[in-house]
Design an enzyme around this catalytic site. Structure first.
Site, PDB file in Angstrom:
ATOM      1  N   HIS A   1      18.623 -17.268  37.465  1.00  0.00           N
ATOM      2  CA  HIS A   1      17.421 -17.744  38.161  1.00  0.00           C
ATOM      3  C   HIS A   1      17.795 -18.162  39.577  1.00  0.00           C
ATOM      4  O   HIS A   1      18.982 -18.189  39.932  1.00  0.00           O
ATOM      5  CB  HIS A   1      16.789 -18.929  37.412  1.00  0.00           C
ATOM      6  CG  HIS A   1      17.742 -20.034  37.118  1.00  0.00           C
ATOM      7  ND1 HIS A   1      18.242 -20.855  38.095  1.00  0.00           N
ATOM      8  CD2 HIS A   1      18.327 -20.429  35.968  1.00  0.00           C
ATOM      9  CE1 HIS A   1      19.074 -21.716  37.546  1.00  0.00           C
ATOM     10  NE2 HIS A   1      19.163 -21.473  36.255  1.00  0.00           N
TER      11      HIS A   1
HETATM   12  P1  TYD Z   1      18.661 -24.261  32.886  1.00  0.00           P
HETATM   13  O1  TYD Z   1      18.735 -24.766  34.284  1.00  0.00           O
HETATM   14  O2  TYD Z   1      17.683 -23.177  32.580  1.00  0.00           O
HETATM   15  O3  TYD Z   1      20.096 -23.775  32.412  1.00  0.00           O
HETATM   16  P2  TYD Z   1      21.155 -22.912  33.213  1.00  0.00           P
HETATM   17  O4  TYD Z   1      22.189 -23.851  33.671  1.00  0.00           O
HETATM   18  O5  TYD Z   1      21.686 -21.919  32.259  1.00  0.00           O
HETATM   19  O6  TYD Z   1      20.452 -22.281  34.354  1.00  0.00           O
HETATM   20  O7  TYD Z   1      18.402 -25.503  31.933  1.00  0.00           O
HETATM   21  C1  TYD Z   1      18.378 -25.370  30.536  1.00  0.00           C
HETATM   22  C2  TYD Z   1      17.496 -26.477  29.981  1.00  0.00           C
HETATM   23  O8  TYD Z   1      18.103 -27.742  30.215  1.00  0.00           O
HETATM   24  C3  TYD Z   1      16.135 -26.516  30.647  1.00  0.00           C
HETATM   25  O9  TYD Z   1      15.155 -26.004  29.784  1.00  0.00           O
HETATM   26  C4  TYD Z   1      15.863 -27.974  30.914  1.00  0.00           C
HETATM   27  C5  TYD Z   1      17.161 -28.682  30.715  1.00  0.00           C
HETATM   28  N1  TYD Z   1      17.671 -29.322  31.928  1.00  0.00           N
HETATM   29  C6  TYD Z   1      17.355 -30.635  32.201  1.00  0.00           C
HETATM   30  O10 TYD Z   1      16.598 -31.284  31.456  1.00  0.00           O
HETATM   31  N2  TYD Z   1      17.873 -31.232  33.309  1.00  0.00           N
HETATM   32  C7  TYD Z   1      18.670 -30.575  34.159  1.00  0.00           C
HETATM   33  O11 TYD Z   1      19.150 -31.158  35.177  1.00  0.00           O
HETATM   34  C8  TYD Z   1      18.982 -29.197  33.905  1.00  0.00           C
HETATM   35  C9  TYD Z   1      19.863 -28.419  34.836  1.00  0.00           C
HETATM   36  C10 TYD Z   1      18.465 -28.614  32.785  1.00  0.00           C
END
Ligand code: TYD
Length: 136
Positions: free
Chosen positions: A50
């Site tokens: 993303h």
């Molecule tokens: P996401 O940012 O999609 O993961 P990745 O690091 O793989 O890009 O985050 C995964 C899930 O974790 C998202 O649905 C919400 C939660 N999340 C939080 O609650 N706080 C945060 O700071 C982050 C980064 C994620």
């Protein structure tokens, strides 16, 4: 992609063990609002996939190694992070994917904003369209 950069952090060498750090303003091009970390990644899995509208991030491989694959809508570039004193600054509007995590790797990430799902661009086609619009 020109704003993306590797930032070398201070490394205080000591026979008792090394120490590194970063501080708001002094080492990063933004003020830290949030810290999170990614760990226990099973072999072959990836994270990210993303871009962010407003969020700037700084990513450090505190332990182990992983690759950060970035795309600015035009070109892709891969950074391999494997040192606990070198981090990658990723500004907003850059597509990122973290992959190739080694066993027991630990990715530390700091951001300039609090968690906000509305800041995510989760479709690559949507991302490319937004990039085209801002570059017009
Ligand atoms: P996401 O940012 O999609 O993961 P990745 O690091 O793989 O890009 O985050 C995964 C899930 O974790 C998202 O649905 C919400 C939660 N999340 C939080 O609650 N706080 C945060 O700071 C982050 C980064 C994620």
């Amino acid at each position: 992609m020109e704003k993306v950069k590797l930032i070398n952090l201070p490394k205080i060498k000591d026979p008792r063990g090394n120490l590194s750090f970063f501080e708001n303003s002094n080492h990063l091009p933004f003020e830290i609002k949030r810290t999170y970390w990614i760990y226990d990644v099973p072999g072959g899995e990836y994270r990210g996939g993303h871009a962010f509208k407003e969020s700037h991030e700084f990513i450090v491989a505190l332990s182990g190694s992983f690759d950060v694959v970035l795309h600015d809508g035009r070109q892709e570039i891969k950074y391999s992070l494997n040192r606990s004193y070198t981090g990658l600054y990723v500004p907003n509007l850059i597509w990122r994917r973290l992959e190739n995590f080694s066993t027991n790797s630990l990715a530390l990430i700091v951001s300039n904003i609090g968690y906000n799902e509305k800041d995510y661009i989760r479709g690559f086609d949507e991302f490319k369209k937004i990039k085209e619009d801002v570059e017009k």
